[in-house]
Scaffold this motif. Structure first.
Motif, PDB file in Angstrom:
ATOM      1  N   GLN A   1       0.030  31.218  21.182  1.00 50.57           N
ATOM      2  CA  GLN A   1       0.440  31.023  19.844  1.00 50.57           C
ATOM      3  C   GLN A   1      -0.539  29.758  19.161  1.00 50.57           C
ATOM      4  OE1 GLN A   1       4.504  30.900  20.323  1.00 50.57           O
ATOM      5  NE2 GLN A   1       4.977  32.875  19.624  1.00 50.57           N
ATOM      6  N   LEU A   2      -0.442  28.755  19.816  1.00 52.75           N
ATOM      7  CA  LEU A   2      -1.247  27.489  19.616  1.00 52.75           C
ATOM      8  C   LEU A   2      -2.679  27.917  19.139  1.00 52.75           C
ATOM      9  CD1 LEU A   2       0.385  24.887  21.677  1.00 52.75           C
ATOM     10  CD2 LEU A   2       0.707  25.157  19.330  1.00 52.75           C
ATOM     11  N   SER A   3      -3.228  28.940  19.704  1.00 54.56           N
ATOM     12  CA  SER A   3      -4.540  29.146  19.727  1.00 54.56           C
ATOM     13  C   SER A   3      -4.940  30.114  18.540  1.00 54.56           C
ATOM     14  CB  SER A   3      -5.166  29.432  20.868  1.00 54.56           C
ATOM     15  OG  SER A   3      -4.692  30.743  21.286  1.00 54.56           O
ATOM     16  N   GLY A   4      -3.662  30.700  18.101  1.00 51.40           N
ATOM     17  CA  GLY A   4      -3.822  31.646  16.947  1.00 51.40           C
ATOM     18  C   GLY A   4      -3.852  33.108  17.531  1.00 51.40           C
ATOM     19  N   ILE A   5      -3.503  33.216  18.669  1.00 46.72           N
ATOM     20  CA  ILE A   5      -3.401  34.688  19.485  1.00 46.72           C
ATOM     21  C   ILE A   5      -2.036  35.141  19.249  1.00 46.72           C
ATOM     22  CG2 ILE A   5      -3.594  35.879  21.383  1.00 46.72           C
ATOM     23  CD1 ILE A   5      -5.518  34.033  22.550  1.00 46.72           C
ATOM     24  N   ASN A   6      -1.742  36.265  18.773  1.00 46.13           N
ATOM     25  CA  ASN A   6      -0.499  36.972  18.709  1.00 46.13           C
ATOM     26  C   ASN A   6       0.225  37.061  19.898  1.00 46.13           C
ATOM     27  OD1 ASN A   6      -0.610  36.812  15.771  1.00 46.13           O
ATOM     28  ND2 ASN A   6      -1.448  38.720  15.469  1.00 46.13           N
ATOM     29  N   LEU A  57       7.744  22.889  32.443  1.00 41.57           N
ATOM     30  CA  LEU A  57       6.500  23.408  31.996  1.00 41.57           C
ATOM     31  C   LEU A  57       6.460  24.665  31.025  1.00 41.57           C
ATOM     32  CD1 LEU A  57       3.432  22.486  31.176  1.00 41.57           C
ATOM     33  CD2 LEU A  57       2.784  23.640  33.181  1.00 41.57           C
ATOM     34  N   CYS A  58       6.950  25.499  31.744  1.00 39.30           N
ATOM     35  CA  CYS A  58       7.213  27.028  31.027  1.00 39.30           C
ATOM     36  C   CYS A  58       8.483  26.759  29.792  1.00 39.30           C
ATOM     37  CB  CYS A  58       7.900  27.859  31.981  1.00 39.30           C
ATOM     38  SG  CYS A  58       6.806  28.624  33.413  1.00 39.30           S
ATOM     39  N   ARG A  59       9.380  25.853  29.866  1.00 41.66           N
ATOM     40  CA  ARG A  59      10.168  25.729  28.639  1.00 41.66           C
ATOM     41  C   ARG A  59       9.260  25.098  27.676  1.00 41.66           C
ATOM     42  NH1 ARG A  59      15.231  28.424  28.623  1.00 41.66           N
ATOM     43  NH2 ARG A  59      16.241  27.803  30.752  1.00 41.66           N
ATOM     44  N   MET A  60       8.418  23.997  27.976  1.00 40.32           N
ATOM     45  CA  MET A  60       7.610  23.550  26.938  1.00 40.32           C
ATOM     46  C   MET A  60       6.698  24.777  26.239  1.00 40.32           C
ATOM     47  SD  MET A  60       6.203  20.063  28.942  1.00 40.32           S
ATOM     48  CE  MET A  60       6.869  18.618  28.497  1.00 40.32           C
ATOM     49  N   TYR A  61       5.980  25.580  27.026  1.00 43.97           N
ATOM     50  CA  TYR A  61       5.406  26.541  26.558  1.00 43.97           C
ATOM     51  C   TYR A  61       6.081  27.595  25.726  1.00 43.97           C
ATOM     52  CZ  TYR A  61       1.011  24.944  28.755  1.00 43.97           C
ATOM     53  OH  TYR A  61      -0.134  24.444  29.366  1.00 43.97           O
ATOM     54  N   THR A  62       7.387  27.632  26.123  1.00 44.34           N
ATOM     55  CA  THR A  62       8.215  28.554  25.408  1.00 44.34           C
ATOM     56  C   THR A  62       8.888  28.131  24.059  1.00 44.34           C
ATOM     57  OG1 THR A  62      10.066  28.482  26.752  1.00 44.34           O
ATOM     58  CG2 THR A  62       8.740  30.182  27.122  1.00 44.34           C
ATOM     59  N   GLY A  63       9.006  26.857  23.729  1.00 41.91           N
ATOM     60  CA  GLY A  63       9.152  26.326  22.518  1.00 41.91           C
ATOM     61  C   GLY A  63       9.945  24.968  22.450  1.00 41.91           C
ATOM     62  N   TRP A  64      10.619  24.447  23.674  1.00 41.41           N
ATOM     63  CA  TRP A  64      11.204  23.628  23.943  1.00 41.41           C
ATOM     64  C   TRP A  64      10.582  22.207  23.163  1.00 41.41           C
ATOM     65  CZ3 TRP A  64      14.587  22.518  28.742  1.00 41.41           C
ATOM     66  CH2 TRP A  64      15.699  23.314  28.806  1.00 41.41           C
ATOM     67  N   ASP A  65      11.256  21.423  22.217  1.00 37.38           N
ATOM     68  CA  ASP A  65      10.608  20.114  21.913  1.00 37.38           C
ATOM     69  C   ASP A  65      10.895  18.856  22.732  1.00 37.38           C
ATOM     70  OD1 ASP A  65      12.792  18.996  20.755  1.00 37.38           O
ATOM     71  OD2 ASP A  65      12.514  19.918  18.972  1.00 37.38           O
ATOM     72  N   ARG A  66      10.377  17.840  22.563  1.00 32.40           N
ATOM     73  CA  ARG A  66      10.635  16.841  23.556  1.00 32.40           C
ATOM     74  C   ARG A  66      12.026  16.247  23.355  1.00 32.40           C
ATOM     75  NH1 ARG A  66       6.430  14.554  21.080  1.00 32.40           N
ATOM     76  NH2 ARG A  66       5.184  14.528  22.787  1.00 32.40           N
ATOM     77  N   TYR A 163       2.428  19.224  22.133  1.00 35.66           N
ATOM     78  CA  TYR A 163       3.248  18.764  21.007  1.00 35.66           C
ATOM     79  C   TYR A 163       2.194  18.206  19.945  1.00 35.66           C
ATOM     80  CZ  TYR A 163       7.095  19.423  23.940  1.00 35.66           C
ATOM     81  OH  TYR A 163       8.060  20.161  24.721  1.00 35.66           O
ATOM     82  N   GLY A 164       0.990  18.448  20.085  1.00 36.46           N
ATOM     83  CA  GLY A 164      -0.196  18.033  18.940  1.00 36.46           C
ATOM     84  C   GLY A 164      -0.347  16.627  18.910  1.00 36.46           C
TER      85      GLY A 164
END
Length: 176
Positions: A1-6, A57-66, A163-164
């Motif tokens: 998603q971050l790279s623009g891939i659906n 790490l998986c939670r981070m990748y699935t949308g958890w914020d810090r 987190y950008g």
């Protein structure tokens, strides 16, 4: 998603359901391998395995914020794992979590991890520059240990922060 891939939202939803099923506590701060206990509270000082940093790490990748309580407590758990004998698999995934989380937690982890690995590197003979750890977590040999040690040391060169955060003079952002 971050790279623009659906990405199919159902895939992320199913991954989240799986992570819920292997969580050892109700907030997702520690994880089992194929099943979780869903306990009310798991002591922060308790022993954790490599499945915990992988789950975080998986939670981070699935949308958890810090700010997610499970992630914050999980990072505290990993910080307590900053000691020898945890295994390179644990260290590799923990380093990714701490790097993406950022802030002083990352700075402390990175300082400890770098020093631990540099001190452990072979300094002479034909093994010079490699790593070989002993113990049940690292019994796969010198090539395995060296590969994971190098990948751990270069996490911030291989991954963009989830987190950008931006980089300043080539150093990872502190997340502050």
């Amino acid at each position: 998603q971050l790279s623009g891939i659906n990405a199919d939202p159902q895939v992320v939803q199913k991954a989240t359901v799986f992570l819920d099923s292997v969580s050892d506590d109700r907030i997702g701060s520690c994880y089992g391998y194929t099943s979780g206990r869903s306990a009310q509270n798991v002591p922060v000082s308790g022993s954790i395995g490599a499945t915990t940093p992988i789950g975080l790490l998986c939670r981070m990748y699935t949308g958890w914020d810090r700010r997610q309580p499970g992630l914050k407590l999980g990072v505290e758990r990993l910080s307590r794992g900053a000691r020898g004998g945890q295994g390179l698999y644990f260290y590799y995934y923990s380093t990714q979590v701490m790097y993406h989380f950022g802030g002083p937690e990352w700075e402390r982890w990175d300082h400890w991890m770098r020093n631990y690995l540099v001190r452990s590197q072979k300094r002479s003979g034909s093994e010079r520059g490699s790593w070989q750890f002993q113990g049940s977590f690292d019994n796969a040999g010198r090539v395995y240990c060296t590969a994971l040690a190098v990948m751990t040391l270069e996490v911030y060169y291989r991954y963009s922060p989830i987190y950008g955060e931006v980089f300043d003079n080539g150093d990872p952002a502190t997340g502050s």
